[in-house]
Design an enzyme around this catalytic site. Structure first.
Site, short mmCIF file in Angstrom:
data_model
loop_
_atom_site.label_atom_id
_atom_site.label_comp_id
_atom_site.label_asym_id
_atom_site.label_seq_id
_atom_site.Cartn_x
_atom_site.Cartn_y
_atom_site.Cartn_z
CD GLU A 174 -2.52 -1.11 2.00
OE1 GLU A 174 -2.81 -0.35 3.50
OE2 GLU A 174 -3.51 -2.04 1.94
CD GLU A 387 -3.83 -5.90 3.74
OE1 GLU A 387 -4.64 -5.13 4.71
OE2 GLU A 387 -2.98 -5.39 3.92
C1 GBH Z 1 -4.93 -2.12 5.38
O1 GBH Z 1 -4.99 -1.48 4.52
C2 GBH Z 1 -3.52 -2.43 6.35
O2 GBH Z 1 -2.81 -3.08 4.77
C3 GBH Z 1 -3.47 -3.68 7.07
O3 GBH Z 1 -1.85 -3.54 7.96
C4 GBH Z 1 -4.32 -3.18 8.48
O4 GBH Z 1 -4.51 -3.28 9.51
C5 GBH Z 1 -5.33 -3.61 7.77
O5 GBH Z 1 -5.99 -2.20 6.55
C6 GBH Z 1 -6.49 -2.75 8.43
O6 GBH Z 1 -6.64 -1.59 8.62
O7 GBH Z 1 -8.55 6.05 8.75
O8 GBH Z 1 -10.63 7.22 6.87
O9 GBH Z 1 -7.67 7.82 7.58
C7 GBH Z 1 -6.16 -1.18 4.74
C8 GBH Z 1 -6.65 0.77 3.64
C9 GBH Z 1 -6.23 2.68 4.14
C10 GBH Z 1 -7.18 1.62 4.63
C11 GBH Z 1 -5.96 3.39 5.26
C12 GBH Z 1 -7.77 2.78 5.50
C13 GBH Z 1 -7.89 4.92 6.55
C14 GBH Z 1 -8.78 5.79 6.42
N1 GBH Z 1 -6.08 1.68 4.87
N2 GBH Z 1 -7.24 4.19 5.77
S1 GBH Z 1 -8.75 7.14 7.30
#
Ligand code: GBH
Length: 486
Positions: A174, A387
């Site tokens: 990511e 994922e």
């Molecule tokens: C995954 O990312 C990660 O690869 C993993 O490590 C993690 O544990 C898993 O998600 C579960 O969260 O809070 O509105 O700013 C998933 C993509 C990108 C989703 C960042 C959450 C933040 C949105 N993530 N996003 S916000």
């Protein structure tokens, strides 16, 4: 009477990967064991009060560093046939660069051998966010071109030591998240560098693309029969209305998220023109040599696909989107929302506010359109869902084990998600893997242990850290067993 009426026109191919995923920092613990060096996450969690909302650290988490054999055996018992794990750079190179730590090599060797013993295909990610602290401190990690050489050297050791048994590789997890929410780092974190904030995400993105591409080429030369890509991420983007302004906002959102890394690798060797326009004042264009290196640096498309969002043009118009890192619409100038319901005259993305994470909804109805979008926009031989998963609401406030293990909302997410994959397969989209996030409750980064994504429950206050299967895990594997070609 069967509980589920099987749709006879759907099936998973025999060689489909029914997998689970995890990441080193979130599960391993053993933060100082066997010569491991500190990562930025180790340092920040210890030094910055409130870095995790519950002030947790990665010192122990699931103790997977010591419990991996049981963990892999428990996956096998559930019929899982692929395990996506990440390697801690700081276990192989405690200082990020320099001497190799053989104890770190031995650890992952044994994880890999244990997978093979259980007929589970090991899939390794080189970088899932645990930057060696010394590299961050010396030159700013992904903010310096120096990272490219150090990352490639780390990749070279991993490929050459593990590549006889590991054929599935993900270079970087990511990049969007790394470059937009880990750089810039707020002052006081380990460490803030003084490049103006507006530029940092793109400096990071540039170095990540180059490091990925170098690591891809190297991997193909060391392990000719390997399959290598990076893990892209993001939700499906649905225009809130039919207006052309919303359609343009959706396109900008794709460009500044998925397209930022996918266009160069799968289409052109270069960023989308929207992104190029944006960075032209502070970054040199990619040279034609760099474009050649980047273009085609993937064997398939890997996407972490959890959910969907609505996108819309900003109310104040596109002129309102000045390049300023504190502008919430920077840089894509697209507004997003999850909760627009019928009252606004539009769809609702999934049952509103139904998960423990504000960004995550059960938007599985959108999944087939999402896969078809990826398939036509960034053509590749096949797609893996590297994922997907769900945080059950209220799970962390339950006290009785029997209540915790009954996770009906996560269960319905997995049921619907597997159906959505089956629909995509029936539409001819070549999806070859589903890797559920995650196989066990773990350290959910800044949310600490309070947000749980596990298919297994762990009581983090009990030193035994015993694992317990949740109902959703059975649903996940039942869906596969029901539909896999016999
Ligand atoms: C995954 O990312 C990660 O690869 C993993 O490590 C993690 O544990 C898993 O998600 C579960 O969260 O809070 O509105 O700013 C998933 C993509 C990108 C989703 C960042 C959450 C933040 C949105 N993530 N996003 S916000």
């Amino acid at each position: 009477v069967p509980l589920v009426t099987k749709n006879e026109s759907w099936s998973f191919p025999k060689d489909f990967y029914l997998g689970v995923a995890g990441a080193s920092f979130q599960i391993e613990g053993a933060a100082r064991a066997d010569g491991k060096g500190p990562s930025t996450w180790d340092v920040n969690m210890h030094r910055v009060p409130g870095f995790a909302t519950d002030n947790s650290t990665g010192d122990i988490t699931d103790n997977n560093y010591y419990m991996y054999k049981q963990d892999i055996a428990r996956l096998s018992a559930m019929g899982i046939n692929a395990y996506s794990f990440s390697i801690a750079w700081t276990r192989l190179f405690p200082f990020g660069t320099g001497p190799v730590n053989e104890l770190g090599i031995a650890h992952y060797n044994d994880i890999i051998d244990t997978c093979i013993q259980y007929n589970i295909t090991p899939m390794a990610t080189l970088y899932h966010w645990d930057m060696p602290a010394l590299l961050q401190n010396q030159y700013g990690g992904w903010l310096s071109e120096q990272i490219i050489g150090d990352f490639t050297e780390y990749a070279r050791i991993a490929y050459s030591r593990f590549g006889d048994r590991v054929k599935h590789w993900f270079t970087i997890n990511e990049p969007i998240v790394i470059c937009t929410s880990q750089y810039p780092m707020p002052a006081g974190y380990w460490r803030n560098f003084s490049i103006p904030n507006v530029e940092q995400p793109f400096v990071c993105g540039r170095n990540i693309l180059l490091a990925h591409a170098e690591a891809y080429r190297l991997g193909k030369s060391i392990i000719p029969d390997s399959s290598i890509t990076f893990k892209n991420n993001g939700g499906y983007k649905v225009p809130l209305t039919n207006s052309s302004a919303d359609a343009e906002a959706v396109q900008r959102a794709w460009d500044f998220n998925e397209g930022w890394f996918a266009d160069p690798v799968y289409l052109t060797g270069d960023w989308p023109s929207t992104v190029n326009d944006h960075v032209s004042s502070f970054l040199p264009p990619f040279t034609s040599q760099q474009k050649q290196l980047i273009l085609g640096s993937a064997d398939f498309f890997a996407h972490d696909a959890y959910t969907a969002q609505f996108y819309m043009a900003p109310d104040a118009g596109i002129e309102s989107c000045v390049a300023n890192a504190s502008n919430p619409l920077y840089p894509s100038c697209a507004n997003s929302s999850y909760t627009y319901g019928p009252a606004q005259g539009s769809w609702i993305i999934g049952p509103a506010a139904d998960s423990h994470s504000p960004w995550l909804h059960r938007a599985t109805d959108w999944f087939p359109a999402f896969m078809s979008y990826i398939n036509t926009t960034w053509p590749s031989p096949h797609i893996q869902i590297t994922e997907f998963g769900f945080a059950e609401p209220f799970e962390s406030s339950k006290t009785l084990l029997q209540d915790i293990l009954w996770d009906p909302i996560r269960t319905s997410y997995y049921h619907d998600y597997m159906e959505a994959i089956l629909i995509s397969l029936s539409e001819g989209i070549k999806i070859t893997a589903a890797l559920a996030w995650s196989f066990v409750d773990n350290l959910e980064w800044n949310s600490g242990f309070s947000v749980r994504f596990g298919l297994q429950y762990v009581n983090f206050t009990d030193p035994a850290l015993e694992r317990h299967y949740k109902a959703s895990f059975f649903e996940y594997t039942n869906m596969y067993q029901t539909y896999v070609e016999k």
